[in-house]
Motif scaffolding. Structure first.
Motif, PDB file in Angstrom:
ATOM      1  N   ALA A  12       0.846  -1.175   0.057  1.00  0.00           N
ATOM      2  CA  ALA A  12       0.014   0.125   0.047  1.00  0.00           C
ATOM      3  C   ALA A  12       0.619   1.107   0.138  1.00  0.00           C
ATOM      4  O   ALA A  12       2.180   1.337   0.197  1.00  0.00           O
ATOM      5  CB  ALA A  12      -0.912   0.005   1.150  1.00  0.00           C
ATOM      6  N   PHE A  16      -1.289   5.583   3.274  1.00  0.00           N
ATOM      7  CA  PHE A  16      -1.992   4.410   4.076  1.00  0.00           C
ATOM      8  C   PHE A  16      -1.444   3.881   5.462  1.00  0.00           C
ATOM      9  O   PHE A  16      -1.571   3.847   6.592  1.00  0.00           O
ATOM     10  CB  PHE A  16      -2.094   3.339   3.148  1.00  0.00           C
ATOM     11  CG  PHE A  16      -3.260   2.055   3.804  1.00  0.00           C
ATOM     12  CD1 PHE A  16      -4.477   2.260   3.680  1.00  0.00           C
ATOM     13  CD2 PHE A  16      -2.494   1.127   4.454  1.00  0.00           C
ATOM     14  CE1 PHE A  16      -5.410   1.282   4.197  1.00  0.00           C
ATOM     15  CE2 PHE A  16      -3.403   0.081   4.966  1.00  0.00           C
ATOM     16  CZ  PHE A  16      -4.659   0.171   5.114  1.00  0.00           C
ATOM     17  N   ARG A  20      -2.075   3.958   9.402  1.00  0.00           N
ATOM     18  CA  ARG A  20      -2.183   2.739  10.093  1.00  0.00           C
ATOM     19  C   ARG A  20      -1.518   2.843  11.385  1.00  0.00           C
ATOM     20  O   ARG A  20      -1.928   2.431  12.182  1.00  0.00           O
ATOM     21  CB  ARG A  20      -1.668   1.612   9.057  1.00  0.00           C
ATOM     22  CG  ARG A  20      -1.704   0.174   9.671  1.00  0.00           C
ATOM     23  CD  ARG A  20      -1.419  -0.875   8.622  1.00  0.00           C
ATOM     24  NE  ARG A  20      -1.574  -2.202   9.101  1.00  0.00           N
ATOM     25  CZ  ARG A  20      -1.161  -3.011   8.476  1.00  0.00           C
ATOM     26  NH1 ARG A  20      -0.123  -3.026   7.333  1.00  0.00           N
ATOM     27  NH2 ARG A  20      -1.303  -4.474   8.831  1.00  0.00           N
ATOM     28  N   PHE A 113      -9.599   5.935   0.522  1.00  0.00           N
ATOM     29  CA  PHE A 113      -8.605   4.883  -0.213  1.00  0.00           C
ATOM     30  C   PHE A 113      -9.381   3.982  -1.100  1.00  0.00           C
ATOM     31  O   PHE A 113     -10.555   3.855  -0.730  1.00  0.00           O
ATOM     32  CB  PHE A 113      -7.906   4.234   0.822  1.00  0.00           C
ATOM     33  CG  PHE A 113      -6.608   4.834   1.828  1.00  0.00           C
ATOM     34  CD1 PHE A 113      -5.299   5.302   1.516  1.00  0.00           C
ATOM     35  CD2 PHE A 113      -7.393   5.611   2.595  1.00  0.00           C
ATOM     36  CE1 PHE A 113      -4.650   6.095   2.090  1.00  0.00           C
ATOM     37  CE2 PHE A 113      -6.288   6.435   3.699  1.00  0.00           C
ATOM     38  CZ  PHE A 113      -4.998   6.563   3.331  1.00  0.00           C
ATOM     39  N   GLY A 117      -5.175   0.265  -1.250  1.00  0.00           N
ATOM     40  CA  GLY A 117      -4.616   1.154  -0.100  1.00  0.00           C
ATOM     41  C   GLY A 117      -3.931   2.562  -0.685  1.00  0.00           C
ATOM     42  O   GLY A 117      -3.343   3.082  -0.020  1.00  0.00           O
TER      43      GLY A 117
END
Length: 328
Positions: A12, A16, A20, A113, A117
């Motif tokens: 990704a 992203f 995360r 997204f 991702g």
């Protein structure tokens, strides 16, 4: 005919991964309901919308319109400009709410997204906008799991498809509309350069990269409004305006008009093509930039006055392989 090998993306985007890593702290995961969230955006007032195009970025200040069910095209017009957004909503997947700054992501923003991702759009609440609409939208759409965010699947390479004969390609090109042209591109896996190299001269002709700065500077001097189209898998933007003179910075070309900033990454451009294909009652002439894999990055085309656009092209285009030679 040259066939380009496509390299798969196995992970990704950096954006992203930033979201995360900050999940549950500065970033909250919203429900995977991008359409419902888009419908609620009109309540947020003024927004700064950033589109992550494959060949650059587009930032615009706007009030998001109320989105109706089944609506995929958003269009707005000003006295000198026109904006069309085509949303490919089935490819929109996860949504993040950024509460505090993360990397280069602003606070009070939403990030959309695709399933791999890759960021599609970022929508930040403008600083002058007050009220609790952003917080209310986040609370209403909060995902029950704020501790885990699985890794998206890898993007597999597009398998090469059999390319029709040149005669068949020319027939489809000559008699197709926008939808038919899209189907023609799909037959070659969206590797436009394969198609353009096959039909060549009559429909597609490579031009030198120096054509682009020449064209943009001349359009500014003549105060001619032209159209810039760019985007990603989830959204395509077409903006028509009398753009500012191009500003070049570290390989990027910046164009501005009334709160809209288009930043084209010219370092990604491997080839530029002049195209002629059927449009609504006329032949459309445009310039397209492609990357090293022959994939689309952006299109430059005419505004309201097609004759002025053709004259502009005639004064700017430099044919590939013929230094100093201009072509109509």
């Amino acid at each position: 005919m040259t066939v380009t090998t496509l390299t798969p993306k196995t992970q990704a985007s950096t954006t992203f991964h930033h979201c995360r890593a900050a999940l549950g702290d500065r970033v909250l995961r919203l429900q995977d309901e991008p359409l419902a969230i888009l419908k609620g955006l009109y309540r947020l007032g003024a927004l700064v919308v950033t589109t992550f195009a494959d060949g650059g970025r587009v930032s615009q200040s706007m009030r998001y319109p109320a989105l109706l069910s089944g609506e995929e095209d958003l269009e707005s017009r000003g006295s000198q400009c026109r904006l069309n957004q085509h949303l490919n909503l089935p490819l929109w997947r996860s949504v993040m709410a950024v509460l505090a700054p993360v990397a280069d992501l602003p606070a009070r923003s939403l990030l959309f997204f695709d399933r791999f991702g890759e960021p599609v759009q970022q929508m930040a609440v403008a600083p002058e906008t007050g009220g609790l609409a952003f917080e209310e939208l986040v609370c209403a759409m909060l995902h029950p799991d704020q501790r885990q965010l699985g890794a998206p699947p890898p993007r597999l390479p597009t398998l090469p498809k059999a390319v029709p004969s040149v005669a068949e390609l020319e027939r489809q090109w000559s008699h197709g509309d926008d939808e038919g042209f899209g189907e023609l591109l799909a037959r070659v896996g969206d590797r436009r350069q394969v198609l353009y190299q096959a039909v060549r001269d009559k429909f597609a002709c490579p031009v030198r990269a120096e054509t682009v700065p020449s064209l943009l500077a001349l359009a500014s001097r003549r105060e001619y409004g032209y159209t810039v189209c760019t985007g990603n898998s989830g959204v395509k933007l077409c903006l028509t305006a009398p753009w500012s003179a191009p500003r070049w910075q570290k390989g990027h070309c910046h164009l501005a008009h009334n709160g809209v900033l288009v930043s084209l990454d010219m370092g990604r451009v491997a080839s530029v093509w002049r195209l002629r294909r059927p449009g609504a009652g006329r032949v459309v002439t445009a310039l397209e930039g492609l990357d090293a894999q022959g994939r689309w990055l952006w299109t430059l085309s005419g505004g309201e006055d097609e004759n002025a656009w053709l004259e502009l092209l005639g004064d700017s285009l430099i044919q590939e392989g013929a230094p100093g030679r201009r072509m109509a």
